[in-house]
Design a protein around this motif. Structure first.
Motif, short mmCIF file in Angstrom:
data_model
loop_
_atom_site.label_atom_id
_atom_site.label_comp_id
_atom_site.label_asym_id
_atom_site.label_seq_id
_atom_site.Cartn_x
_atom_site.Cartn_y
_atom_site.Cartn_z
N THR A 49 0.57 -1.21 0.37
CA THR A 49 -0.04 -0.14 0.09
C THR A 49 0.90 0.99 0.30
N MET B 161 -9.66 -2.10 4.06
CA MET B 161 -9.86 -2.77 2.79
C MET B 161 -9.83 -4.55 2.62
N THR C 114 -11.87 -1.11 -3.17
CA THR C 114 -11.90 -0.98 -1.34
C THR C 114 -9.83 -0.09 -1.12
N GLY C 115 -8.71 -0.78 -1.46
CA GLY C 115 -7.61 -0.16 -1.71
C GLY C 115 -7.04 0.70 -2.32
#
Length: 459
Positions: A324, A369, A354-355
């Motif tokens: 991320t 996420m 959702t990431g």
């Protein structure tokens, strides 16, 4: 094509998984729309996608010519799209009655070739004109029970006879997107909706330390959006309104920015382990889709680790990587994206709707996420990235705590199957709330231009 382009293209080609930027989707769409090429299959599992920008607004046809079917040649259009079909023609040639007439003549003379009615009164030229990238395009729709739009394309200033049928789509929604982008970032992006709405644009947003976004909107006099992809400003969005009601708001397209620098793959606060391939892929996708590069922008790895890849094709299965990455701006906040890579020497990549999103100051922000995946099995894992001082996360439905996740350096996960909407509250060792946000599973609403800000559809 650059390796970045190949990675993004690969993601779009496997849209049953997840796309990283709209660049990849455009490539896949283009392949589907051009005749005499192999159709790029956009098979999607419905619970999926970022950015399969992700469901395209229209389902594009493949090689050959449009098929027939009930409602293609007659009937009354759905109420939702009737205002679009009633809208006057847009584009630089909209006022050229001779050119528009010749365009309609061509359709009427050979309606079977275009899958449209042979009755001029049942045809609407939505757009015709020259666009960036030295192209001339025409978008023509049938005013029927199951309306179809065809795309005709030629070089700049091409006569009607030299426009080729390059694709077709179902008109299912009241906003039309069309675009093309070449390997050198040249091309155009077109967005148009029904007449009667005020259209405005906003670019260069500020990402604040509390996770909010500040934008300034300016009117778009043309009433629709046509932009050169080679000169797109960062963070460009379009908004269509009537009074105080937002009818449509969305990113226009990615600016296509390339990062020259390598990212430091070391995750902050020792969260996980370095994953250099995934970190670089995420940083490249983040720069491409946001345009955030240069002084005052710091790319950091919020979390990274090994990632088990189950590739149904077998080529990239094994222990891949995930990361991320956030672009921290001078205002304290910024966009982030999570990318998983497989084990191939030149890795393929996946992400999840959702990431990606917007985060505020790292010490006061929490991310929740779902995990990317390379096959059709949707993981039940909910991954948490919270401030390093957080020791646990409470998941709340209303005021009720339905689950608790222990954290190490602010990171944790749990299995949470099904579609959920919960408040994620991170707490420190003293029980104080250090960060909080709402998590909602992806609801299928398309996202574009990276998916960092939600698309608004007011219909």
């Amino acid at each position: 094509m650059t390796r970045l382009g190949e990675v993004l293209d690969d993601i779009a080609e496997h849209a049953k998984l997840y796309d990283v930027t709209d660049k990849a989707v455009r490539v896949a769409r283009r392949r589907r729309r051009v005749r005499k090429t192999t159709t790029a299959v956009m098979a999607m599992v419905l619970v999926l996608v970022v950015m399969v920008t992700v469901l395209p607004m229209f389902l594009f046809g493949g090689p050959g010519r449009p098929e027939g079917g009930p409602g293609r040649l007659d009937g009354v259009p759905p109420t939702l799209v009737q205002p679009l079909l009633d809208t006057p023609t847009r584009g630089s040639l909209a006022g050229d009655a001779r050119y528009v007439g010749a365009l309609l003549d061509r359709i009427v003379d050979e309606p079977e070739d275009f899958g449209l009615p042979g009755d001029r009164t049942k045809l609407r030229v939505l757009f015709v004109g020259d666009v960036p990238g030295n192209r001339r395009i025409a978008l023509i729709a049938g005013i029927t029970g199951v309306p179809r739009m065809v795309n005709l394309t030629g070089s700049g200033k091409a006569p009607v006879k030299d426009l080729d049928l390059t694709g077709w789509s179902d008109v299912e929604e009241p906003v039309v997107r069309d675009g093309w982008r070449g390997d050198k970032n040249e091309g155009y992006e077109l967005i148009l909706g029904p007449s009667g709405y005020d259209v405005s644009v906003s670019s260069a947003p500020q990402y604040m330390s509390d996770g909010t976004i500040q934008r300034t909107w300016t009117p778009e006099p043309a009433g629709y959006i046509l932009r050169d992809t080679a000169t797109l400003p960062r963070g460009l969005r379009v908004r269509m309104t009537k009074g105080d009601t937002v009818f449509f708001e969305s990113a226009v397209a990615s600016p296509g920015t390339v990062r020259a620098a390598q990212i430091d793959p070391t995750p902050l606060y020792g969260r996980g382990k370095p994953a250099p391939r995934a970190a670089q892929a995420a940083a490249d996708a983040l720069a491409y889709s946001t345009g955030l590069v240069g002084p005052g922008i710091q790319y950091v790895v919020l979390w990274s680790d090994d990632f088990v890849v189950n590739d149904p094709n077998g080529g990239g299965s094994g222990l891949g990587q995930i990361a991320t990455v956030m672009a921290v701006t001078e205002s304290g906040g910024g966009p982030y994206i999570t990318v998983a890579t497989d084990t191939n020497p030149e890795p393929n990549a996946r992400t999840h709707p959702t990431g990606a999103g917007i985060s505020g100051r790292l010490e006061q922000s929490v991310i929740a996420m779902r995990m990317p995946h390379f096959d059709e099995t949707v993981p039940a894992t909910l991954q948490i990235i919270a401030p390093p001082t957080a020791v646990r996360v409470d998941l709340l439905k209303g005021q009720e705590v339905v689950d608790t996740v222990p954290l190490t350096n602010g990171v944790g996960k749990l299995d949470l199957p099904g579609e959920v909407q919960l408040r994620v509250r991170a707490l420190d060792a003293q029980g104080n709330t250090v960060a909080e946000r709402l998590f909602k599973d992806w609801d299928g609403v398309p996202t574009s231009g990276g998916g960092y800000e939600p698309e608004i559809r007011g219909w």
